[in-house]
Design a protein around this motif. Structure first.
Motif, mmCIF file in Angstrom:
data_model
loop_
_atom_site.group_PDB
_atom_site.id
_atom_site.type_symbol
_atom_site.label_atom_id
_atom_site.label_comp_id
_atom_site.label_asym_id
_atom_site.label_seq_id
_atom_site.Cartn_x
_atom_site.Cartn_y
_atom_site.Cartn_z
ATOM 1 N N SER A 35 0.825 -1.201 0.000
ATOM 2 C CA SER A 35 0.000 0.000 0.000
ATOM 3 C C SER A 35 0.863 1.256 0.000
ATOM 4 C CB SER A 35 -0.922 -0.011 1.211
ATOM 5 O OG SER A 35 -1.700 1.145 1.254
ATOM 6 N N ILE A 36 1.871 1.303 0.850
ATOM 7 C CA ILE A 36 2.761 2.465 0.924
ATOM 8 C C ILE A 36 3.516 2.620 -0.390
ATOM 9 C CG2 ILE A 36 4.763 3.465 2.088
ATOM 10 C CD1 ILE A 36 2.226 3.536 3.808
ATOM 11 N N SER A 37 3.941 1.520 -0.965
ATOM 12 C CA SER A 37 4.628 1.571 -2.259
ATOM 13 C C SER A 37 3.716 2.169 -3.328
ATOM 14 C CB SER A 37 5.079 0.164 -2.654
ATOM 15 O OG SER A 37 5.653 0.178 -3.936
ATOM 16 N N GLU A 38 2.460 1.755 -3.337
ATOM 17 C CA GLU A 38 1.501 2.286 -4.308
ATOM 18 C C GLU A 38 1.241 3.769 -4.054
ATOM 19 O OE1 GLU A 38 -1.939 -0.259 -4.165
ATOM 20 O OE2 GLU A 38 -0.879 -1.916 -5.117
ATOM 21 N N ILE A 39 1.158 4.152 -2.788
ATOM 22 C CA ILE A 39 0.952 5.562 -2.438
ATOM 23 C C ILE A 39 2.127 6.398 -2.928
ATOM 24 C CG2 ILE A 39 0.982 7.154 -0.468
ATOM 25 C CD1 ILE A 39 -0.985 5.240 0.896
ATOM 26 N N LYS A 40 3.334 5.906 -2.713
ATOM 27 C CA LYS A 40 4.520 6.623 -3.204
ATOM 28 C C LYS A 40 4.435 6.797 -4.723
ATOM 29 C CE LYS A 40 7.975 5.150 0.173
ATOM 30 N NZ LYS A 40 9.204 4.348 0.321
ATOM 31 N N GLY A 41 4.065 5.724 -5.411
ATOM 32 C CA GLY A 41 3.944 5.798 -6.870
ATOM 33 C C GLY A 41 2.923 6.836 -7.300
ATOM 34 N N ILE A 42 1.794 6.859 -6.625
ATOM 35 C CA ILE A 42 0.737 7.828 -6.949
ATOM 36 C C ILE A 42 1.247 9.247 -6.710
ATOM 37 C CG2 ILE A 42 -1.495 8.735 -6.194
ATOM 38 C CD1 ILE A 42 -2.295 5.760 -5.634
ATOM 39 N N LEU A 43 1.820 9.475 -5.545
ATOM 40 C CA LEU A 43 2.299 10.819 -5.214
ATOM 41 C C LEU A 43 3.380 11.281 -6.183
ATOM 42 C CD1 LEU A 43 2.407 10.650 -1.312
ATOM 43 C CD2 LEU A 43 0.825 11.974 -2.724
ATOM 44 N N LEU A 44 4.315 10.397 -6.499
ATOM 45 C CA LEU A 44 5.390 10.782 -7.416
ATOM 46 C C LEU A 44 4.868 10.998 -8.833
ATOM 47 C CD1 LEU A 44 8.264 8.522 -6.055
ATOM 48 C CD2 LEU A 44 8.070 11.018 -5.860
ATOM 49 N N SER A 45 3.797 10.281 -9.213
ATOM 50 C CA SER A 45 3.241 10.472 -10.553
ATOM 51 C C SER A 45 2.514 11.808 -10.696
ATOM 52 C CB SER A 45 2.315 9.315 -10.934
ATOM 53 O OG SER A 45 1.106 9.392 -10.207
ATOM 54 N N ILE A 46 2.057 12.374 -9.590
ATOM 55 C CA ILE A 46 1.391 13.692 -9.647
ATOM 56 C C ILE A 46 2.274 14.776 -9.025
ATOM 57 C CG2 ILE A 46 -0.947 12.766 -9.768
ATOM 58 C CD1 ILE A 46 -1.265 13.276 -6.788
#
Length: 171
Positions: A35-46
């Motif tokens: 979940s944290i990995s996915e959150i990081k990906g989302i945040l870095l993508s925006i």
């Protein structure tokens, strides 16, 4: 002997519950990591929408500290923030005295600094802000397109009139 047998049964239940607790904890940690990995990906993508080029913290005495670029994940106060950096790691920045302390935070230790509910809410709000910004830009683009098309039509009419006038003057 009845008491000893009862204690043995209770000890077996305790051992069983300890194993189940360990397995549940391990499963929870795996889900959190993902979940944290996915959150990081989302945040870095925006990041281009929500990131800051130079995040600043201030001490209560007024001294300013710069952390460089990143995404503010949790803004606790003017002197304390959790920031996601481009290296995909969370950092806890805190001004202590006249010094800025930067502490890397592992994904599984993040809950020591911010509640997961708060983190998820922060990400949802960031995504919503991006959507709102995009919708505003879409309205602006469409409005500008409409105006340009309107001006183009007026220009066509003017050119048509010009051609008509030129044809009449040629006669």
């Amino acid at each position: 002997m009845g008491n000893i047998d009862e204690m043995k049964i209770l000890m077996e239940e305790l051992i069983k519950s300890e194993k189940e607790r360990e397995m549940a904890n391990k499963e929870m940690q795996e889900v959190l990591k993902k979940s944290i990995s996915e959150i990081k990906g989302i945040l870095l993508s925006i990041k281009k929408y929500i990131g800051s080029e130079n995040i600043k913290l201030r001490s209560y005495t007024g001294k300013t500290f710069e952390t460089g670029e990143g995404i503010i994940v949790f803004d606790k106060s003017i002197d304390e923030k959790i920031i996601l950096k481009s290296d995909s790691n969370f950092y806890h920045y805190k001004v202590e005295g006249e010094e800025l302390i930067a502490t890397p935070i592992s994904d599984l230790d993040l809950h020591n600094y911010i509640a997961y509910d708060t983190l998820f809410e922060t990400v949802k709000n960031a995504i919503k802000r991006c959507i709102q910004r995009n919708e505003e830009e879409i309205r602006l683009y469409r409005s500008t397109t409409y105006k340009i098309e309107k001006y183009n039509e007026e220009l066509k009419k003017i050119l048509s009139l010009k051609e008509t006038v030129e044809q009449k003057t040629d006669l």
